[in-house]
Design an enzyme around this catalytic site. Structure first.
Site: not given
Length: 484
Positions: A149, A151, A154, A167, A189
């Site tokens: 995840d 991005k 994060n 995260d 995401t």
């Protein structure tokens, strides 16, 4: 303190007890940083050290009802495994009857997303963040951890302008792969998810992290997403086809790298080692070098982290080679840089710390000292009458034979391998204690790495090499007297 902490009202949180408003008797809790379905994150001050930390509070009842116990345990294990300068550090985990608390590094600079939302970054700035991101991701992958995840939301930025990956709630470890060697959980995401995740036929965790890194690099350089549409279905269609256009200000080297990163075919998509050899990426790139000692990350580039008596050795390093390690335990150690001084043998060694009777008793199970210098699964102790300097010299000799690096502080020595694996390179700690003025106890134990590799190293190298230094007490001759 640079930031004032606004204390929450006394009735806001039932966690506060009779300790003057301190959480768990130690933390002065401040403002709410963020909240999710199962957790809230606060900034807090550790009254013992006066340092700011981030505290992630999770509700036990909600976790149990949602069946997330295994998920939380896995997240804790992952955060302990991936301790790196560009990853948010987990300091400790505590719990009460109703809550679980993650005490983590507080990154003051906030999300990288907030910086990008104001417009695209300068190329050198974007490159530096991307280099740090790839360093962190490579470290995770070497330890069998896949973020899944990645991005800008994060990715945090600290006071020094360095990136911190955060995260790991959706992260996975290699052990979760199915028999086909792939993951099958749909996660991530939408704008940053790889096309093979959308196909729902299984995916390689490393490959999808690389794709997400490619989307992040595009966003940093362009200021907008490569695949975007008001309709999520239309956006997924663009991702699946890999259709994107680079702005005119992108250099040819950058365009080439992005097309390799955002290759819809995971088999031909660029790998982390290939990224690190890319001309655009390599400009100004420096491997991060660090080690972990006493539960703290220490940067090798900062001279103040090294006491004057620390002596470092490097056995014929390759140019630009990174020596890092980590494991699920908190005692993972990363090797130090290639700085060897022949003067180390001219400095007198400090006297080893003395053992008290209580120390000796604590070495043994109960009060039976018969097995004091026998082995356990990942630790060995033995007696020696040889000088400390001779013991250390022999350890350095063994390390040189197997191309291990040596780091020494007083009478504590670390032998550090360079071969990567899921649990990082093998790291062996040796400590020498004074038992009497003429005798020492040598304690050898695995600090990081694979247990089987440690056992093989002990059998093939360490034991034969140290055998002549071991003191063997003469046998006790028992006599009996005949009473007339």
């Amino acid at each position: 303190m640079e930031e004032a902490i606004t204390m929450m009202p006394s009735g806001h949180d039932k966690r506060r007890k009779k300790d003057g408003g301190l959480l768990l008797g130690r933390f002065e809790v401040g403002k709410l940083l963020g909240a999710g379905t199962f957790a809230k994150v606060y900034v807090a001050r550790d009254v013992r050290t006066d340092e700011l930390v981030a505290i992630k509070a999770l509700d036990k009842e909600s976790i149990l009802k949602s069946g997330l116990v295994a998920h939380i345990k896995r997240e804790i294990a992952i955060l302990r495994r991936v301790r790196h300068p560009y990853i948010v550090q987990l300091f400790e985990v505590m719990a009460t009857k109703t809550k679980i608390y993650f005490v983590m590094e507080y990154v003051r600079g906030g999300e990288l997303f907030s910086r990008v939302s104001k417009g695209r970054l300068l190329e050198d700035t974007a490159r530096r963040y991307f280099q740090q991101l790839i360093s962190a991701v490579a470290f995770c992958h070497a330890r069998g951890v896949f973020h899944r995840d990645l991005k800008p939301e994060n990715l945090l930025v600290d006071d020094h302008g360095d990136l911190k990956v955060s995260d790991f709630g959706l992260s996975a470890v290699a052990e979760q792969m199915r028999g086909d060697g792939l993951f099958h959980t749909f996660c991530g995401t939408p704008a940053y998810v790889a096309p093979e995740v959308l196909s729902r036929r299984g995916y390689d965790g490393a490959k999808i992290d690389v794709w997400s890194c490619g989307v992040i690099l595009f966003v940093l350089m362009a200021g907008y997403l490569p695949f975007h549409d008001r309709s999520i279905v239309a956006m997924y269609r663009k991702i699946y086809k890999g259709v994107f256009r680079c702005p005119r200000w992108f250099s040819q080297d950058l365009v080439h790298l992005l097309h390799r990163l955002l290759d819809v075919n995971p088999q031909t998509r660029i790998t982390i080692p290939e990224i690190m050899e890319n001309p655009w990426f390599r400009k100004g790139f420096r491997h991060v070098r660090f080690y972990i000692e006493d539960n703290q990350l220490h940067s090798i580039d900062d001279p103040q982290d090294y006491p004057e008596d620390d002596q470092l050795q490097n056995n014929e390093p390759k140019p630009d080679e990174t020596y890092e390690s980590g494991s699920e335990s908190d005692c993972s150690v990363a090797s130090c840089p290639p700085t060897f001084s022949d003067e180390q043998h001219h400095h007198p060694l400090p006297r080893p710390p003395s053992l008290t009777a209580f120390d000796i008793i604590s070495f043994s199970r109960g009060f039976d000292l018969s097995g004091l210098f026998e082995e356990t699964e990942e630790m060995t102790r033995f007696l020696s009458k040889e000088p400390v300097s001779q013991i250390i010299s022999k350890l350095e000799e063994i390390a040189k034979v197997v191309s291990f690096k040596v780091r020494r502080k007083d009478c504590r020595i670390s032998l550090e391998g360079t071969r990567e694996g899921e649990k990082g390179p093998l790291t062996i700690g040796v400590e020498i204690y004074e038992l009497t003025p003429s005798m020492v106890v040598v304690e050898v134990k695995k600090k990081a790495g694979d247990g089987q590799e440690y056992e093989e190293f002990c059998i093939k190298e360490l034991k034969p090499g140290l055998q002549h230094l071991v003191y063997e007490s003469p046998p006790v001759i028992k006599t009996t007297s005949n009473m007339s």
